[in-house]
Design an enzyme around this catalytic site. Structure first.
Site, mmCIF file in Angstrom:
data_model
loop_
_atom_site.group_PDB
_atom_site.id
_atom_site.type_symbol
_atom_site.label_atom_id
_atom_site.label_comp_id
_atom_site.label_asym_id
_atom_site.label_seq_id
_atom_site.Cartn_x
_atom_site.Cartn_y
_atom_site.Cartn_z
ATOM 1 N N CYS A 296 0.811 -1.170 0.095
ATOM 2 C CA CYS A 296 -0.021 0.039 0.011
ATOM 3 C C CYS A 296 0.876 1.341 0.223
ATOM 4 O O CYS A 296 2.153 1.028 0.171
ATOM 5 C CB CYS A 296 -0.959 0.132 1.262
ATOM 6 S SG CYS A 296 -1.589 -1.491 1.744
ATOM 7 N N ARG B 291 1.564 1.350 -6.061
ATOM 8 C CA ARG B 291 1.525 0.156 -5.024
ATOM 9 C C ARG B 291 0.487 -0.602 -4.581
ATOM 10 O O ARG B 291 0.527 -1.527 -3.947
ATOM 11 C CB ARG B 291 2.312 0.986 -3.943
ATOM 12 C CG ARG B 291 3.585 1.514 -4.165
ATOM 13 C CD ARG B 291 4.283 2.151 -3.186
ATOM 14 N NE ARG B 291 4.918 1.069 -2.221
ATOM 15 C CZ ARG B 291 6.246 0.976 -2.011
ATOM 16 N NH1 ARG B 291 6.930 1.552 -2.675
ATOM 17 N NH2 ARG B 291 6.484 -0.103 -1.119
ATOM 18 N N TRP C 240 -3.947 -1.719 -0.970
ATOM 19 C CA TRP C 240 -3.832 -3.244 -1.525
ATOM 20 C C TRP C 240 -4.277 -4.299 -0.648
ATOM 21 O O TRP C 240 -3.698 -4.453 0.435
ATOM 22 C CB TRP C 240 -2.537 -3.744 -2.124
ATOM 23 C CG TRP C 240 -2.585 -4.790 -2.765
ATOM 24 C CD1 TRP C 240 -2.623 -5.141 -4.371
ATOM 25 C CD2 TRP C 240 -2.310 -6.148 -2.572
ATOM 26 N NE1 TRP C 240 -2.663 -6.288 -4.782
ATOM 27 C CE2 TRP C 240 -2.216 -6.981 -3.662
ATOM 28 C CE3 TRP C 240 -1.981 -6.910 -1.213
ATOM 29 C CZ2 TRP C 240 -2.240 -8.406 -3.602
ATOM 30 C CZ3 TRP C 240 -1.594 -8.133 -1.147
ATOM 31 C CH2 TRP C 240 -1.698 -8.875 -2.437
ATOM 32 N N ASN D 112 0.840 0.243 6.554
ATOM 33 C CA ASN D 112 1.379 -0.688 5.473
ATOM 34 C C ASN D 112 1.770 -1.984 6.098
ATOM 35 O O ASN D 112 2.581 -1.770 7.105
ATOM 36 C CB ASN D 112 2.579 -0.432 4.485
ATOM 37 C CG ASN D 112 1.913 0.778 3.742
ATOM 38 O OD1 ASN D 112 0.637 1.046 3.267
ATOM 39 N ND2 ASN D 112 2.826 1.321 2.971
ATOM 40 N N GLY D 113 1.525 -3.169 5.857
ATOM 41 C CA GLY D 113 2.108 -4.477 6.403
ATOM 42 C C GLY D 113 1.051 -5.106 7.236
ATOM 43 O O GLY D 113 -0.282 -4.976 7.003
ATOM 44 N N GLU E 2 9.864 -15.685 -18.355
ATOM 45 C CA GLU E 2 9.642 -14.489 -18.049
ATOM 46 C C GLU E 2 8.365 -13.754 -18.968
ATOM 47 O O GLU E 2 7.692 -13.069 -18.805
ATOM 48 C CB GLU E 2 10.937 -13.461 -18.282
ATOM 49 C CG GLU E 2 10.874 -11.974 -18.124
ATOM 50 C CD GLU E 2 10.156 -11.394 -16.880
ATOM 51 O OE1 GLU E 2 9.815 -11.975 -16.102
ATOM 52 O OE2 GLU E 2 9.825 -10.027 -17.118
ATOM 53 N N LYS F 91 5.080 -12.285 -17.899
ATOM 54 C CA LYS F 91 4.767 -10.728 -18.308
ATOM 55 C C LYS F 91 2.939 -10.845 -18.957
ATOM 56 O O LYS F 91 2.221 -10.164 -18.791
ATOM 57 C CB LYS F 91 5.830 -10.171 -19.358
ATOM 58 C CG LYS F 91 6.030 -8.797 -19.309
ATOM 59 C CD LYS F 91 6.962 -8.409 -18.412
ATOM 60 C CE LYS F 91 6.752 -8.745 -17.118
ATOM 61 N NZ LYS F 91 7.603 -8.536 -15.988
ATOM 62 N N GLU G 10 0.342 -11.486 -16.504
ATOM 63 C CA GLU G 10 0.126 -10.475 -15.481
ATOM 64 C C GLU G 10 -0.608 -9.391 -16.003
ATOM 65 O O GLU G 10 -1.246 -8.744 -15.134
ATOM 66 C CB GLU G 10 1.807 -10.081 -15.142
ATOM 67 C CG GLU G 10 2.048 -9.178 -13.828
ATOM 68 C CD GLU G 10 3.438 -8.900 -13.855
ATOM 69 O OE1 GLU G 10 3.911 -8.589 -12.782
ATOM 70 O OE2 GLU G 10 4.311 -9.028 -14.540
ATOM 71 N N HIS H 111 7.388 -34.557 -22.909
ATOM 72 C CA HIS H 111 7.132 -35.385 -21.912
ATOM 73 C C HIS H 111 5.751 -35.116 -21.049
ATOM 74 O O HIS H 111 5.657 -35.393 -20.041
ATOM 75 C CB HIS H 111 8.266 -35.084 -20.846
ATOM 76 C CG HIS H 111 9.717 -35.670 -21.183
ATOM 77 N ND1 HIS H 111 9.899 -36.988 -21.472
ATOM 78 C CD2 HIS H 111 10.862 -34.850 -21.904
ATOM 79 C CE1 HIS H 111 11.158 -37.145 -22.090
ATOM 80 N NE2 HIS H 111 11.707 -35.990 -22.280
ATOM 81 N N LYS I 221 2.969 -2.982 -6.824
ATOM 82 C CA LYS I 221 4.128 -2.854 -7.576
ATOM 83 C C LYS I 221 5.256 -3.558 -6.250
ATOM 84 O O LYS I 221 5.804 -4.333 -7.107
ATOM 85 C CB LYS I 221 4.562 -1.509 -7.658
ATOM 86 C CG LYS I 221 6.045 -1.091 -8.105
ATOM 87 C CD LYS I 221 6.158 -1.724 -9.862
ATOM 88 C CE LYS I 221 7.436 -1.551 -10.220
ATOM 89 N NZ LYS I 221 7.802 -2.379 -11.179
HETATM 90 C C1 AGP Z 1 7.255 -8.128 -12.456
HETATM 91 O O1 AGP Z 1 6.426 -7.844 -13.444
HETATM 92 C C2 AGP Z 1 6.448 -8.295 -11.289
HETATM 93 N N1 AGP Z 1 5.557 -7.208 -10.889
HETATM 94 C C3 AGP Z 1 6.893 -9.114 -9.898
HETATM 95 O O2 AGP Z 1 7.217 -10.335 -10.237
HETATM 96 C C4 AGP Z 1 8.155 -8.582 -9.272
HETATM 97 O O3 AGP Z 1 9.113 -8.877 -10.083
HETATM 98 C C5 AGP Z 1 8.294 -9.316 -7.842
HETATM 99 O O4 AGP Z 1 7.233 -8.938 -7.137
HETATM 100 C C6 AGP Z 1 9.883 -8.727 -7.285
HETATM 101 O O5 AGP Z 1 9.573 -7.270 -7.108
HETATM 102 P P1 AGP Z 1 10.896 -6.838 -6.887
HETATM 103 O O6 AGP Z 1 11.981 -6.798 -8.050
HETATM 104 O O7 AGP Z 1 10.898 -5.065 -6.476
HETATM 105 O O8 AGP Z 1 11.634 -7.369 -5.473
#
Ligand code: AGP
Length: 608
Positions: free
Chosen positions: A2, A27, A74, A100-101, A483, A487, A490, A506, A603
């Site tokens: 958050c 965030r 969040w 936050n937390g 990756e 992407k 996500e 397999h 984020k």
């Molecule tokens: C990446 O597209 C993602 N949003 C997510 O996997 C991110 O890479 C992960 O949460 C790690 O974040 P950081 O690099 O800030 O530690």
């Protein structure tokens, strides 16, 4: 995950709070709220389910106060709703808290506070903090002492900011596992969970340490520990440009950040290549050549895309230095009582530098006496500070939830580390020069890929409605496939699976049909023939294939091909990944997704 903002000074706090929240919205973005107070004014509160824009529309013109806090959420405890949005008040509406937390003993505290007469109005763990702080605010007690006493009863992680209507000359903030940064202005002070909310107002910042609190007044701040010992903190200067937080004319931050990669890679490389000795200079490692020679193994830790970038890094280190290297999700590592070896170098990867699982893994390694380097983008972040040394990416702020330029810069940083390691071991000067030149060529080669954005957009539109997509690659190209799939799912919410191409027969080959297209990463390397055989197997099952390759395969093996410039084999994965960023971006746009703020994500994942 958050976002927190706070202001105290001569001006009206609300415009800063709303602007700061908009900057932090990446965030967390399921609800937002603000609370302000001023001399003799009580607390004014507004909070809504939805985006910061919804909150701004709901805040009336008379909503003014010189001391204020705000939050964008969040959800972890309780659904997104007006009631669960922060700030949370105590029953007398004297105290307002943003958090936050996660408060782990919230249920137990809630039961005790309820027995003492508190009436809870939300399902959140945060609300226990407002009641708890209020319970300690008896006659003559300073807000900071009440906050200290309340936090003494809390188990969990927090970054908090607290207002007291009866002490409007201060805000109290505290940090334990979730970042809080103070911003120093001219006769005004700011606080936030992230510097991006502050840079428009000040460049002078103080990052609180875990376990630290601060009383923030218009004319300054005082930091102290949970047992009231004063700490002394020197401000540092933030060097990020304000423009970095705007879309600069691009439709989305994500597209902007994808297009920034030639420049961000240049910054990651800047001043670090040594042509004379065909190696890399990495001053921040804090390890000399003798110490590096004693390392027998490298273990890389990160989450999500940082973990996949670590997989590319492990491949680079093994190939160039012949030191065994392996990448593992930090989120798993920390829970399996890992064996920490003296001759293993641990490397934590994080764009934000705040990911809780990665931070906890670093702390566990250090507690057991291990040595950890950080590959981190955010200067002064928790992970950067916790590590023994490391490499800053200098990629610039990354705002979009999906990581692109930080991913690429992380791989570049690993290439530098691998080159440095390699040249300390047995990598020949000729091979060192080969890698140095290839690294220098990367920015222009990335531009060549970006020039294909329109063609990739057409392809993405054609395939966006697919029920799912398979991503395959062999050895070096397998992390590219992982990756690429990450992407796509996500930001477009299209189901995507990544497999080593060698594993297809397999099991997953059973899935292949015209409904499940395959994105095949096909570098022009020693495994090319094997990859072409796999494409033949997919086509024989009527699968559709998009090849991402250095050379267009025969028409019967691929329906489409995105041709990528060739680098040295060790660095090919980095370039092969770029079109997959564009493919995911354009698919998400074609499907009308919220590209920069995909559903359910945030984020920085600063909770467990
Ligand atoms: C990446 O597209 C993602 N949003 C997510 O996997 C991110 O890479 C992960 O949460 C790690 O974040 P950081 O690099 O800030 O530690």
């Amino acid at each position: 995950m958050c976002g927190i903002v706070a202001y105290i000074g001569p001006k009206d706090a609300t415009p800063f709070l709303l602007e700061g929240l908009a900057r932090l919205e990446y965030r967390g973005y399921d609800s937002a709220g603000v609370a302000v107070t001023g001399r003799g004014g009580g607390i004014k509160l507004r909070k809504v389910k939805g985006r910061v824009a919804d909150l701004a529309a709901d805040v009336p013109a008379r909503f003014k106060g010189t001391t204020g806090i705000g939050h964008t959420r969040w959800a972890t405890h309780g659904v997104p709703s007006d009631a669960n949005a922060h700030p949370h008040l105590d029953n007398a509406e004297r105290v307002a808290v943003v958090h936050n937390g996660i408060i782990e003993n919230a249920d137990e505290l809630r039961a005790k506070l309820t027995a003492d007469g508190a009436v809870f109005r939300s399902e959140t763990d945060t609300e226990v903090l407002s009641h708890l702080i209020a319970a300690h605010l008896t006659e003559g007690v300073e807000l900071e002492d009440a906050v200290r006493a309340a936090l003494g009863r809390v188990v969990g992680t927090y970054g908090i900011a607290v207002l007291d209507a009866e002490q409007p000359d201060r805000i109290v903030v505290a940090r334990n596992g979730s970042p809080i940064v103070l911003g120093i202005g001219e006769k005004e002070m700011f606080a936030a969970s992230d510097v991006s909310a502050l840079v428009r107002y000040t460049r002078q910042v103080v990052h609180l340490e875990d376990g630290e609190l601060a009383t923030v007044r218009a004319d300054g701040f005082r930091t102290f520990t949970a047992d009231a010992r004063t700490t002394h903190r020197q401000p540092s200067t933030v060097d990020w440009e304000i423009d970095s937080f705007d879309t600069a004319g691009y439709e989305h931050y994500l597209l902007k950040e994808i297009h920034e990669q030639p420049g961000s890679v240049e910054r990651t490389l800047s001043g670090r290549l040594d042509e004379r000795f065909a190696t890399a200079h990495l001053g921040g490692l804090n390890l000399d050549a003798r110490e590096l020679r004693e390392i027998r193994r490298v273990k890389i830790l990160g989450c999500g895309s940082a973990y996949y970038a670590g997989e590319m890094g492990a491949q680079l280190i093994e190939e160039l230095s012949r030191i065994p290297a392996h990448s593992e999700p930090a989120s798993e590592f920390r829970y399996r009582n890992p064996v920490i070896e003296a001759d293993t170098l641990y490397v934590a990867v994080s764009q934000s530098g705040e990911t809780y699982d990665t931070l906890a893994a670093v702390q566990e390694i250090k507690r057991k006496g291990g040595r950890v380097l950080g590959v981190v983008n955010t200067v002064g972040s928790a992970i950067a500070r916790e590590c023994d040394g490391g490499i800053y990416l200098h990629a610039g702020p990354e705002v979009s939830v999906a990581s692109t330029k930080a991913f690429t810069s992380t791989v570049v940083a690993f290439a530098l580390l691998a080159l440095h390691f390699g040249r300390i071991h047995d990598l020949s000067p000729a091979d060192g020069r080969r890698i140095v030149s290839a690294l220098q060529a990367l920015p222009d080669q990335i531009r060549e890929v970006l020039d294909q954005s329109e063609a990739i957009a057409e392809l993405a539109a054609e395939y966006a409605e697919s029920a799912g997509m398979m991503f395959i690659g062999r050895v070096r190209a397998y992390p590219v496939a992982r990756e690429g799939a990450q992407k796509l799912k996500e930001i477009s919410y299209v189901h995507a699976e990544a497999y080593p191409a060698s594993e297809l027969k397999h099991g997953p080959l059973a899935l292949i049909s015209p409904e499940l297209p395959t994105v095949a990463v096909v570098p022009d390397d020693e495994l090319l023939d094997k990859n072409l055989t796999t494409l033949g197997e997919i086509k024989a099952r009527s699968g559709r294939v998009i090849a991402v390759a250095h050379r267009r395969p025969e028409e019967k093996l691929a329906d489409h091909c995105i041709v990528v410039p060739k680098s040295e084999p060790e660095l090919d994965p980095l370039l092969l990944n770029i079109p997959l960023q564009l493919l995911a971006y354009h698919a998400a746009v074609a499907l009308g997704r919220d590209v920069d703020k995909p559903r359910n994500l945030a984020k920085s994942v600063t909770v467990e």
